[in-house]
Scaffold this active site. Structure first.
Site, PDB file in Angstrom:
ATOM      1  N   ARG A  46       0.823  -1.220   0.000  1.00 16.53           N
ATOM      2  CA  ARG A  46       0.000   0.000   0.000  1.00 16.53           C
ATOM      3  C   ARG A  46       0.852   1.263   0.000  1.00 16.53           C
ATOM      4  O   ARG A  46       0.471   2.291  -0.521  1.00 16.53           O
ATOM      5  CB  ARG A  46      -0.878   0.003   1.249  1.00 16.53           C
ATOM      6  N   ILE A 137       8.386 -24.315  12.612  1.00 14.57           N
ATOM      7  CA  ILE A 137       8.262 -25.734  12.995  1.00 14.57           C
ATOM      8  C   ILE A 137       7.533 -26.473  11.868  1.00 14.57           C
ATOM      9  O   ILE A 137       6.403 -26.120  11.539  1.00 14.57           O
ATOM     10  CB  ILE A 137       7.469 -25.884  14.315  1.00 14.57           C
ATOM     11  N   ASP A 201      -6.267 -16.544  17.636  1.00 13.00           N
ATOM     12  CA  ASP A 201      -5.119 -16.995  16.838  1.00 13.00           C
ATOM     13  C   ASP A 201      -4.856 -18.486  17.093  1.00 13.00           C
ATOM     14  O   ASP A 201      -4.702 -19.274  16.153  1.00 13.00           O
ATOM     15  CB  ASP A 201      -3.900 -16.140  17.231  1.00 13.00           C
ATOM     16  N   LYS A 205      -5.228 -21.829  14.507  1.00 13.64           N
ATOM     17  CA  LYS A 205      -4.138 -22.787  14.261  1.00 13.64           C
ATOM     18  C   LYS A 205      -4.559 -24.204  14.661  1.00 13.64           C
ATOM     19  O   LYS A 205      -4.196 -25.189  13.999  1.00 13.64           O
ATOM     20  CB  LYS A 205      -2.895 -22.362  15.032  1.00 13.64           C
TER      21      LYS A 205
HETATM   22  N1  NAP Z   1       5.173 -12.151  11.942  1.00 16.77           N
HETATM   23  C1  NAP Z   1       5.244 -13.436  12.258  1.00 16.77           C
HETATM   24  O1  NAP Z   1       5.981 -13.830  13.147  1.00 16.77           O
HETATM   25  C2  NAP Z   1       4.397 -14.442  11.528  1.00 16.77           C
HETATM   26  C3  NAP Z   1       4.605 -15.813  11.765  1.00 16.77           C
HETATM   27  C4  NAP Z   1       3.843 -16.753  11.070  1.00 16.77           C
HETATM   28  C5  NAP Z   1       2.870 -16.309  10.195  1.00 16.77           C
HETATM   29  N2  NAP Z   1       2.681 -14.974  10.012  1.00 16.77           N
HETATM   30  C6  NAP Z   1       1.628 -14.562   9.066  1.00 16.77           C
HETATM   31  O2  NAP Z   1       2.252 -13.906   7.972  1.00 16.77           O
HETATM   32  C7  NAP Z   1       1.374 -12.922   7.442  1.00 16.77           C
HETATM   33  C8  NAP Z   1       2.105 -11.575   7.405  1.00 16.77           C
HETATM   34  O3  NAP Z   1       2.460 -11.220   8.731  1.00 16.77           O
HETATM   35  P1  NAP Z   1       3.465 -10.006   9.034  1.00 16.77           P
HETATM   36  O4  NAP Z   1       3.858 -10.174  10.463  1.00 16.77           O
HETATM   37  O5  NAP Z   1       4.507  -9.928   8.004  1.00 16.77           O
HETATM   38  O6  NAP Z   1       2.448  -8.781   8.889  1.00 16.77           O
HETATM   39  P2  NAP Z   1       2.809  -7.247   8.650  1.00 16.77           P
HETATM   40  O7  NAP Z   1       4.154  -6.937   9.160  1.00 16.77           O
HETATM   41  O8  NAP Z   1       1.639  -6.457   9.134  1.00 16.77           O
HETATM   42  O9  NAP Z   1       2.877  -7.145   7.044  1.00 16.77           O
HETATM   43  C9  NAP Z   1       1.752  -7.114   6.222  1.00 16.77           C
HETATM   44  C10 NAP Z   1       2.074  -6.157   5.083  1.00 16.77           C
HETATM   45  O10 NAP Z   1       1.039  -6.206   4.121  1.00 16.77           O
HETATM   46  C11 NAP Z   1       0.625  -4.877   3.826  1.00 16.77           C
HETATM   47  N3  NAP Z   1      -0.783  -4.904   3.443  1.00 16.77           N
HETATM   48  C12 NAP Z   1      -1.839  -5.270   4.202  1.00 16.77           C
HETATM   49  N4  NAP Z   1      -2.980  -5.202   3.498  1.00 16.77           N
HETATM   50  C13 NAP Z   1      -2.630  -4.781   2.266  1.00 16.77           C
HETATM   51  C14 NAP Z   1      -3.347  -4.517   1.062  1.00 16.77           C
HETATM   52  N5  NAP Z   1      -4.665  -4.669   1.020  1.00 16.77           N
HETATM   53  N6  NAP Z   1      -2.668  -4.108  -0.024  1.00 16.77           N
HETATM   54  C15 NAP Z   1      -1.324  -3.947   0.002  1.00 16.77           C
HETATM   55  N7  NAP Z   1      -0.572  -4.165   1.105  1.00 16.77           N
HETATM   56  C16 NAP Z   1      -1.229  -4.583   2.219  1.00 16.77           C
HETATM   57  C17 NAP Z   1       0.825  -4.144   5.117  1.00 16.77           C
HETATM   58  O11 NAP Z   1       0.856  -2.762   4.894  1.00 16.77           O
HETATM   59  P3  NAP Z   1       0.248  -1.742   6.000  1.00 16.77           P
HETATM   60  O12 NAP Z   1       1.312  -1.647   7.045  1.00 16.77           O
HETATM   61  O13 NAP Z   1       0.034  -0.494   5.211  1.00 16.77           O
HETATM   62  O14 NAP Z   1      -1.016  -2.319   6.525  1.00 16.77           O
HETATM   63  C18 NAP Z   1       2.175  -4.720   5.567  1.00 16.77           C
HETATM   64  O15 NAP Z   1       3.251  -4.077   4.930  1.00 16.77           O
HETATM   65  C19 NAP Z   1       0.132 -12.941   8.327  1.00 16.77           C
HETATM   66  O16 NAP Z   1      -0.841 -13.788   7.767  1.00 16.77           O
HETATM   67  C20 NAP Z   1       0.647 -13.565   9.623  1.00 16.77           C
HETATM   68  O17 NAP Z   1      -0.359 -14.208  10.370  1.00 16.77           O
HETATM   69  C21 NAP Z   1       3.419 -14.028  10.634  1.00 16.77           C
END
Ligand code: NAP
Length: 426
Positions: A46, A137, A201, A205
């Site tokens: 975005r 994991i 959450d 899972k």
């Molecule tokens: N972080 C972890 O440890 C972890 C572990 C396992 C799984 N996951 C999963 O991985 C996924 C990503 O997690 P994350 O921690 O990386 O999240 P994050 O840091 O919030 O990253 C999501 C990114 O996507 C962007 N975004 C969201 N909606 C959008 C849209 N409609 N169009 C364009 N860009 C958009 C966000 O921008 P904005 O900031 O502008 O919203 C942000 O840059 C999630 O499903 C999460 O459950 C994460």
């Protein structure tokens, strides 16, 4: 040389930025493992300014994620936006287009995963989502592939790193708000930590685990769910006096009556239990099956690199399958009979405030026994006016009835906390 496969990365946040970096830095290694080059062609963000460096290297930045999914030069979509929408619709569109799909999105997979799997097109490479549970994991692969000749009876797991860290901070003396703030400062908890604190959450899972372990098609609303908001430092201290800790435990257990699914703050023995000595955001999943017995998987359940590890493995697997004209394997699932939470059995721990009278413990034990709940242990709870009561497994309904009967006796007795309880081997 095999042809290039083009990748569209939706979201360059915590996990997405790490995946983008690894695709570039380890391009040769990933190409060797996936049978040909993988090229990051598009990134949906975005705030395009955040992806400036990628743009400078020739990656197209789409402010609209739908444009990245529709692009003609994309073979594999990697969804790392999070949340139900627009992620769900984008995944649907990518599958309808016959693209390979990788996601780490537990919310979408727990609620729409079965429908998405059914939408996978032949020779697309398929749909993979290992990072959705336990990040680094490799639990879904183990359940789907390594235990497929066995019958999994029970899963007992700590699969939410945020609450694990918060409960650890309470043990170290923080109050609840300070512990949540600490989890946010370390990047474990999001700005709005509701999904973690209220157990959503973990419930999502757990549904994915029940799918892969037990072939059960279940929904998060069917999980008997309670979060950790009403756990305070006095509960943690009372647990410590019993040689135990409190953890948010997700359980799936199959019996002849049906499948019991729960996410509950739970008393866990401190020593000798695989779920008690987890540091920070670590996760552990205990799998019990007929032939293999007890298998424990543990490791980093959150964090950019831990999640990226699983996402990259999925990208390699989907790319290989696509190049071979197939799809990555899926775990079969069928609708399952899920027990009402009140009908499921669990051992419990009660903190009971009494008036200090010498016969209080006999009266409490008698009332519980009369309601059909077996008392295993009843001991002073650390002060004159508190008892710690440990019960044997009974249905939640039986415990409710016993506690109502106890209240009805008009004794100066009050149950101030009631939690599920695990034994040393459960
Ligand atoms: N972080 C972890 O440890 C972890 C572990 C396992 C799984 N996951 C999963 O991985 C996924 C990503 O997690 P994350 O921690 O990386 O999240 P994050 O840091 O919030 O990253 C999501 C990114 O996507 C962007 N975004 C969201 N909606 C959008 C849209 N409609 N169009 C364009 N860009 C958009 C966000 O921008 P904005 O900031 O502008 O919203 C942000 O840059 C999630 O499903 C999460 O459950 C994460």
């Amino acid at each position: 040389m095999a042809t290039e496969l083009g990748i569209a990365l939706l979201g360059a946040g915590t996990v997405g930025a790490t995946v983008a970096r690894e695709l570039e830095v380890h391009a040769n290694r990933l190409a060797a493992r996936s049978g040909g080059p993988l090229v990051l062609r598009r990134v949906a963000e975005r705030e395009p300014g955040r992806a400036r460096e990628l743009a400078a290297r020739g990656v197209t930045i789409d402010a609209d994620a739908a444009a990245a999914v529709a692009a003609a030069d994309v073979d594999i979509v990697v969804e790392l936006l999070g949340g139900l929408e627009p992620a769900g619709t984008l995944l649907d569109t990518a599958l309808q287009r016959g693209l390979g799909v990788v996601t780490a999105n537990k919310a979408v997979i727990a609620t729409a995963g079965h429908r998405l799997v059914a939408a996978v097109r032949p020779a697309s490479g398929g749909l993979a989502f290992e990072a959705a549970v336990g990040a680094a994991i490799p639990v879904l692969a183990v359940l789907r592939d390594s235990l497929r000749g066995d019958e999994v009876r029970r899963i007992t797991a700590v699969i939410n790193g945020t609450t694990n860290h918060i409960l650890g901070r309470l043990e170290a003396g923080d109050d609840f708000d300070r512990a949540v703030a600490d989890a946010q400062e370390r990047g474990y908890a999001e700005a709005n930590p509701t999904s973690d604190l209220d157990g959503h959450d973990a419930a999502q899972k757990l549904c994915i685990l029940a799918w892969f372990a037990m072939g059960a098609e279940v929904r998060p609303e069917q999980v008997e769910r309670r979060g950790i908001r009403d756990i305070d430092p006095s509960d943690v201290a009372a647990a410590a006096r019993l040689g135990s800790v409190i953890r948010l435990v997700a359980r799936a257990e199959r019996s002849e009556a049906g499948l019991a699914l729960s996410v509950q703050p739970t008393l866990v023995p401190r020593s000798g239990h695989s779920l008690s000595d987890l540091e920070g955001a670590d996760n552990a999943i205990v799998v019990e099956s007929d032939l293999a017995g007890r298998v424990v998987l543990r490791g980093r359940g959150a964090g950019a690199e831990a999640a990226a590890s699983a996402v990259l493995s999925d990208i390699v697997a989907v790319a290989r399958a696509r190049r071979a004209g197939g799809e990555v394997p899926q775990a079969p699932a069928a609708p399952a009979l899920v027990l009402d939470g009140e009908a499921a059995e669990t051992a419990a721990w009660l903190r009971v405030r009494v008036d200090g009278s010498p016969d209080a413990s006999d009266l409490v034990a008698e009332a519980l026994t009369r309601g059909g709940v077996v008392v295993e242990q009843i001991s002073p709870g650390g002060s004159d006016d508190e008892l710690a009561v440990l019960t044997s497994p009974a249905t939640r309904a039986a415990l409710d009835r016993s506690l109502t009967a106890l209240e009805g006796l008009g004794l100066p007795v009050q149950v101030v906390q009631r939690l599920d309880r695990l034994g040393a081997t459960t």
